[in-house]
Design an enzyme around this catalytic site. Structure first.
Site, PDB file in Angstrom:
ATOM      1  N   HIS A   1      -0.882   4.867   9.749  1.00 36.49           N
ATOM      2  CA  HIS A   1       0.499   5.356   9.844  1.00 36.49           C
ATOM      3  C   HIS A   1       0.526   6.666  10.629  1.00 36.49           C
ATOM      4  O   HIS A   1       0.776   7.730  10.071  1.00 36.49           O
ATOM      5  CB  HIS A   1       1.080   5.579   8.456  1.00 36.49           C
ATOM      6  CG  HIS A   1       1.045   4.360   7.574  1.00 36.49           C
ATOM      7  ND1 HIS A   1      -0.100   3.912   6.963  1.00 36.49           N
ATOM      8  CD2 HIS A   1       2.019   3.494   7.207  1.00 36.49           C
ATOM      9  CE1 HIS A   1       0.173   2.819   6.251  1.00 36.49           C
ATOM     10  NE2 HIS A   1       1.452   2.543   6.386  1.00 36.49           N
TER      11      HIS A   1
ATOM     12  N   HIS B   1      10.780  -3.726   3.254  1.00 34.26           N
ATOM     13  CA  HIS B   1      11.171  -2.320   3.170  1.00 34.26           C
ATOM     14  C   HIS B   1      11.599  -1.793   4.527  1.00 34.26           C
ATOM     15  O   HIS B   1      11.100  -2.227   5.552  1.00 34.26           O
ATOM     16  CB  HIS B   1      10.095  -1.435   2.554  1.00 34.26           C
ATOM     17  CG  HIS B   1       8.783  -1.277   3.295  1.00 34.26           C
ATOM     18  ND1 HIS B   1       7.978  -2.325   3.661  1.00 34.26           N
ATOM     19  CD2 HIS B   1       8.121  -0.159   3.694  1.00 34.26           C
ATOM     20  CE1 HIS B   1       6.882  -1.856   4.253  1.00 34.26           C
ATOM     21  NE2 HIS B   1       6.951  -0.544   4.300  1.00 34.26           N
TER      22      HIS B   1
ATOM     23  N   GLU C   1       5.025  -5.233   8.440  1.00 35.96           N
ATOM     24  CA  GLU C   1       3.627  -5.094   7.988  1.00 35.96           C
ATOM     25  C   GLU C   1       3.078  -6.408   7.427  1.00 35.96           C
ATOM     26  O   GLU C   1       1.860  -6.588   7.353  1.00 35.96           O
ATOM     27  CB  GLU C   1       3.522  -4.017   6.894  1.00 35.96           C
ATOM     28  CG  GLU C   1       3.725  -2.609   7.411  1.00 35.96           C
ATOM     29  CD  GLU C   1       3.654  -1.558   6.297  1.00 35.96           C
ATOM     30  OE1 GLU C   1       3.626  -0.378   6.638  1.00 35.96           O
ATOM     31  OE2 GLU C   1       3.642  -1.909   5.100  1.00 35.96           O
TER      32      GLU C   1
ATOM     33  N   HIS D   1       0.823  -1.221   0.000  1.00 33.45           N
ATOM     34  CA  HIS D   1       0.000   0.000   0.000  1.00 33.45           C
ATOM     35  C   HIS D   1       0.856   1.270   0.000  1.00 33.45           C
ATOM     36  O   HIS D   1       0.507   2.261   0.644  1.00 33.45           O
ATOM     37  CB  HIS D   1      -1.010  -0.027   1.148  1.00 33.45           C
ATOM     38  CG  HIS D   1      -0.415  -0.128   2.531  1.00 33.45           C
ATOM     39  ND1 HIS D   1      -0.987  -0.856   3.537  1.00 33.45           N
ATOM     40  CD2 HIS D   1       0.688   0.430   3.072  1.00 33.45           C
ATOM     41  CE1 HIS D   1      -0.258  -0.743   4.639  1.00 33.45           C
ATOM     42  NE2 HIS D   1       0.757   0.044   4.387  1.00 33.45           N
TER      43      HIS D   1
END
Lengths: 280, 135
Positions: free
Chosen positions: A59, A193, A240, A12
């Protein structure tokens, strides 16, 4: 009765939302990413889910450090795209599915998973980017959405095993809802990431692909991956991927892979995308 | 009793655990205030005065003023909160990540286009020879 027909996993990355919003999806940089979603857009248009149960993380948008729910289910009528510091994304409001969401909240809590119930919150790129990837630029989202926020910002997030188990509870909840509706469950975020510190930019293609293999055929193995392995092997934000396990837990033991896509890079991130259907 | 931190030997990485969250509480809450457009204007107009309204340490304030992102992370900042600072300046995550790695933005982008930073040699601060070689 309601049923879960399929699961979708997708990254996302906020930059993907920007690409959609500015109609830049066919540039040299973005084309290989968006090409991997062409099948998915056709597929979802044919499948016509009534409700998407969308597992994502906030976030530092709706939830600051004031309050950090581990699992939060959105039971409201409507959720607005959040202003994440540069104005809200130009996308439609997200229409909730309060009847089903409240039913799931009650059922899942009674199965011993303590959810936080959220009536009012804005939703950030974690939720709206996956919708854009599958539905494109639209006047209104074509289905209702139940936001399901998982804390992956404050360590520790819930374990992969916990996420997998809660997915099973969500499936039982959906299947006990008295309406003939088609529900999809989407798990978002990842893949490898790291956005912070001198090690930023870490990508682990071998690990990501093994994770997708395991998620498809050996989900119990994928569920046992511990936090430290995610952090070490896939970067601090790779954690995540526990959210993909919520999706996988809500599907059958055997699934058919309808689509699989992987691309490096998008911004700082490895893009991963799966469409899984329950075997008949 | 101290928290168990099996991730402490991961190089170049700040894990936003309980200790960091407590240390960085006001730094992060200041960042959250930048979600509001009026607050962003006030901050831009006079950063020092704006920061003085928050009970942050002087080190934290200095790190914000210097846009020293690794410094802010070490002082308890969380990247998703710190993102409010660079987002309000129209800067991207790639810009911020490049700064944190000490690379130019172009060099950082080139690294990402070439497949990103390899995990080999970047898993442990101590450990295998392979890791030591690449450290």
């Amino acid at each position: 009765m309601a049923h879960i027909s399929a699961g979708v996993a997708t990254s996302h990355v906020p930059l993907l939302g920007r690409a959609v919003d500015t109609r830049d999806t066919q540039s040299e940089y973005f084309k290989p990413i968006f090409d991997g979603y062409e099948f998915s857009k056709k597929w979802v248009a044919e499948e016509k889910p009534d409700v998407v149960f969308l597992v994502y993380n906030d976030h530092a948008t709706a939830f600051s450090l004031d309050l950090i729910p581990t699992f939060a289910i959105g039971t409201g009528e409507k959720f607005k795209p959040a202003d994440e510091g540069f104005g809200p994304r130009p996308v439609p409001d997200v229409m909730g599915s309060p009847d089903l969401a409240w039913h799931i909240a009650q059922s899942v809590i009674q199965q011993d998973f303590d959810l936080t119930i959220v009536n009012e919150m804005d939703v950030d790129h974690g939720l709206t980017v996956p919708l854009s990837m599958l539905f494109g630029q639209v006047e209104a989202w074509p289905c209702q959405v139940i936001p399901f926020a998982v804390n992956v910002v404050q360590f520790p997030p819930p374990s992969g095993q916990r996420c997998y188990n809660i997915g099973k509870a969500i499936r039982r909840a959906v299947e006990s809802f008295d309406a003939d509706i088609n529900v999809q469950i989407w798990g978002t975020g990842g893949m490898s990431h790291q956005l912070q510190g001198p090690r930023a930019g870490l990508i682990n293609q071998a690990w990501d692909n093994q994770f997708m293999d395991d998620l498809i055929t050996r989900p119990e193995t994928a569920a046992r991956i511990d936090h430290v392995e995610y952090l070490r092997e896939t970067g601090s934000e790779g954690i995540e991927m526990v959210m993909w396990l919520v999706m996988r837990g809500a599907l059958s033991e055997q699934v058919n892979v309808r689509h699989r896509h992987y691309h490096v890079p998008c911004s700082n991130t490895a893009i991963g995308h799966l469409i899984l259907e329950n075997s008949a | 009793m101290a928290l168990n931190k099996p991730y402490a030997d991961i190089p170049g990485t700040f894990v936003f655990d309980a200790d960091m969250s407590r240390k960085g509480y006001w730094l992060n809450q200041f960042c959250m205030s930048l979600m509001n457009a009026d607050n962003r204007e006030h901050f831009k107009a006079d950063e020092t005065t704006y920061l003085d309204n928050w009970t942050m340490t002087s080190e934290q304030k200095q790190a914000v003023l210097a846009r020293d992102y690794n410094g802010m992370l070490a002082l308890g900042g969380n990247i998703y909160f710190l993102a409010k600072i660079f987002s309000s300046e129209g800067k991207s995550f790639v810009y911020a990540a490049a700064r944190m790695t000490g690379l130019s933005e172009d060099a950082y982008k080139a690294m990402m286009d070439a497949g990103g930073r390899t995990p080999d040699g970047n898993r442990y601060t101590t450990g295998s020879n392979l890791d030591k070689e690449h450290r």
